[in-house]
Design an enzyme around this catalytic site. Structure first.
Site, PDB file in Angstrom:
ATOM      1  N   HIS A 169      38.956  33.490  37.570  1.00 20.51           N
ATOM      2  CA  HIS A 169      38.777  34.778  38.293  1.00 20.51           C
ATOM      3  C   HIS A 169      37.663  34.586  39.317  1.00 20.51           C
ATOM      4  O   HIS A 169      36.484  34.544  38.964  1.00 20.51           O
ATOM      5  CB  HIS A 169      38.414  35.898  37.317  1.00 20.51           C
ATOM      6  N   HIS A 209      36.269  35.378  43.591  1.00 21.66           N
ATOM      7  CA  HIS A 209      36.382  35.980  44.929  1.00 21.66           C
ATOM      8  C   HIS A 209      35.846  34.984  45.954  1.00 21.66           C
ATOM      9  O   HIS A 209      34.657  34.635  45.903  1.00 21.66           O
ATOM     10  CB  HIS A 209      35.585  37.286  44.994  1.00 21.66           C
ATOM     11  N   LYS A 245      47.834  40.845  40.805  1.00 20.00           N
ATOM     12  CA  LYS A 245      46.642  41.552  40.353  1.00 20.00           C
ATOM     13  C   LYS A 245      46.795  43.057  40.453  1.00 20.00           C
ATOM     14  O   LYS A 245      47.149  43.574  41.511  1.00 20.00           O
ATOM     15  CB  LYS A 245      45.454  41.092  41.214  1.00 20.00           C
ATOM     16  N   HIS A 279      42.395  44.594  36.419  1.00 15.48           N
ATOM     17  CA  HIS A 279      41.041  45.188  36.428  1.00 15.48           C
ATOM     18  C   HIS A 279      41.159  46.420  35.547  1.00 15.48           C
ATOM     19  O   HIS A 279      41.670  47.446  35.975  1.00 15.48           O
ATOM     20  CB  HIS A 279      40.577  45.544  37.850  1.00 15.48           C
ATOM     21  N   HIS A 331      37.711  40.023  33.264  1.00 16.29           N
ATOM     22  CA  HIS A 331      36.279  40.327  33.118  1.00 16.29           C
ATOM     23  C   HIS A 331      36.016  41.425  32.084  1.00 16.29           C
ATOM     24  O   HIS A 331      35.485  42.486  32.412  1.00 16.29           O
ATOM     25  CB  HIS A 331      35.630  40.647  34.463  1.00 16.29           C
ATOM     26  N   ASP A 344      34.192  35.735  38.019  1.00 15.29           N
ATOM     27  CA  ASP A 344      34.148  36.951  38.849  1.00 15.29           C
ATOM     28  C   ASP A 344      33.013  36.854  39.854  1.00 15.29           C
ATOM     29  O   ASP A 344      32.437  37.875  40.249  1.00 15.29           O
ATOM     30  CB  ASP A 344      34.026  38.226  37.997  1.00 15.29           C
TER      31      ASP A 344
HETATM   32  N1  LIG Z   1      33.363  42.544  40.138  1.00 16.16           N
HETATM   33  C1  LIG Z   1      32.829  43.227  41.107  1.00 16.16           C
HETATM   34  O1  LIG Z   1      31.851  43.944  40.873  1.00 16.16           O
HETATM   35  N2  LIG Z   1      33.274  43.144  42.379  1.00 16.16           N
HETATM   36  C2  LIG Z   1      34.468  42.453  42.837  1.00 16.16           C
HETATM   37  C3  LIG Z   1      35.714  43.195  42.518  1.00 16.16           C
HETATM   38  C4  LIG Z   1      36.144  43.139  41.063  1.00 16.16           C
HETATM   39  O2  LIG Z   1      36.353  42.068  40.506  1.00 16.16           O
HETATM   40  O3  LIG Z   1      36.289  44.197  40.441  1.00 16.16           O
HETATM   41  C5  LIG Z   1      34.352  42.239  44.356  1.00 16.16           C
HETATM   42  O4  LIG Z   1      35.350  41.901  44.982  1.00 16.16           O
HETATM   43  O5  LIG Z   1      33.240  42.380  44.910  1.00 16.16           O
HETATM   44 ZN   LIG Z   2      36.624  40.230  40.419  1.00 14.51          ZN
HETATM   45 ZN   LIG Z   3      37.624  43.585  38.918  1.00 11.41          ZN
END
Ligand SMILES: NC(=O)N[C@@H](CC(=O)O)C(=O)O
Ligand SMILES: [Zn+2]
Ligand SMILES: [Zn+2]
Length: 349
Positions: free
Chosen positions: A19, A21, A105, A142, A180, A253
């Site tokens: 997971h 970003h 997702k 999520h 998460h 995450d």
């Molecule tokens: N985890 C977070 O707090 N932020 C994530 C989005 C997500 O995974 O929910 C993001 O893209 O910034």
């Molecule tokens: Zn995330």
């Molecule tokens: Zn998330």
């Protein structure tokens, strides 16, 4: 454990991040080397602006990621699609045929960063979910309700009752990753549920409870969604992660936001841990006396769930204290890693 028994190095099969970003453009170029140093592969989240809703968009995004990878680094981005009320069943078939889209997702609309285009009512997606169930395409969730009447700290537990249980009753063969997870409720649900379900757990949810956000003042870098919870929940996550249960695996995450977007009157949700993720997990597993369980959690369980081969090479972590930088670049802006300026006791070689 006596000092003499304490291992000084730990060598494990190269881990993956299930997971992550990575963002896009200049931010992507800044953060990608951190993840590529730590992990062989990552499930790349589709919550860009605009979101990655089609296989064609995912293919183009994948090319941008590979183009941003520094020469000599090996890294495999595993792409995902962003589910909307309008995602067609045919899009799932195209995704499955692509070979590079590994999951879809679900962001409940309004639940988190860039979720405005997310699903308003899962019932609208049932035809699409049925195809996913049929072809074996995992749904990543999520798992928070967005109802403003529900206390922020209860949104994951309520999601289990209102969304997860009905969905799994209707689609018992749909592969689901509860992303998460942050509560004992979710850990227990995943451990006990029947059928193909798993969960990712972040390093920060293993190491911190919600007090961390308010230690001596408000600390926006510890704010993420789902938000950190009480100590009893952190302990349940630690038990799940270190149990050896193959339903639980690593997902950082790691979610980069520029310092200016975190340290402000309405700061963004997300913790940046890609720089030192394995060091953080090592610290957590060591505290539990469970370093022997880290390899399964970080390197085997996720690959097995996604039906991908386990990695063949290894990485070594060494017991060595080093200091995290205050900031790293994020395109033209700056990014603060979680625990910026502080010491950490393991080092990925
Ligand atoms: N985890 C977070 O707090 N932020 C994530 C989005 C997500 O995974 O929910 C993001 O893209 O910034
Ligand atoms: Zn995330
Ligand atoms: Zn998330």
């Amino acid at each position: 454990m006596s000092l003499i028994d304490t291992p000084q190095t730990l060598t494990i099969t190269r881990p993956d991040d299930w997971h992550l970003h990575l963002r896009d453009g200049a931010a992507l170029a800044s953060v990608l080397p951190h993840s590529a140093r730590q992990f062989a592969r990552a499930i790349v989240m589709p919550n860009l602006k605009p979101p990655i809703t089609t296989t064609a968009m995912a293919g183009a995004y994948r090319e941008r990621i590979l183009a941003a990878l520094p020469a000599g680094m090996q890294f495999e981005p595993l792409m995902t699609l962003y589910l909307t009320d309008a995602t067609e069943p045919d899009e799932i078939r195209r995704a499955q045929d692509s070979g590079f889209v590994h999951a879809v997702k679900l962001y409940p609309a309004g639940a988190t960063t860039n979720s405005a285009a997310g699903v308003t009512d899962l019932a609208r997606c049932y035809k699409t979910l049925e195809v996913m169930q049929q072809v074996g395409m995992p749904l990543l969730v999520h798992g928070e309700v967005t109802d403003q009447d529900i206390d922020l700290f209860d949104r994951e537990a309520v999601f289990i009752e209102r969304v997860m249980r009905p969905l799994r009753r209707d689609m018992p063969a749909l592969k689901i990753v509860f992303e998460h997870i942050t509560t004992r409720d979710a850990a227990q649900y995943v451990a006990e549920a029947e059928g193909p379900i798993a969960a990712t757990i972040t390093a920060h949810h293993l190491l911190y409870n919600r007090n961390e956000m308010f230690k001596g003042g408000i600390r926006p870098h510890f704010y993420c969604l789902p938000v950190l919870k009480r100590e009893e929940h952190r302990l349940a996550l630690m038990t799940a992660a270190t149990s050896g249960d193959e339903r639980f695996f690593l997902g950082t995450d790691s979610a980069p936001h520029a310092v200016g977007a975190k340290e402000t009157a309405c700061g963004c949700a997300g913790c940046y841990t890609a720089l030192h993720a394995m060091e953080m997990y090592c610290e957590a597993f060591e505290r539990a006396g469970a370093l022997d369980k880290l390899e399964g959690f970080a390197s085997f369980h996720g690959a097995d769930f996604y039906e991908l081969p386990r990695n063949q090479t290894t990485v070594t972590l060494k017991r060595e204290t080093w200091t995290l930088p205050q900031t790293v670049p994020l395109g033209d802006a700056t990014l603060a890693p979680l625990n910026a300026g502080e010491q950490i006791n393991w080092k990925l070689l």
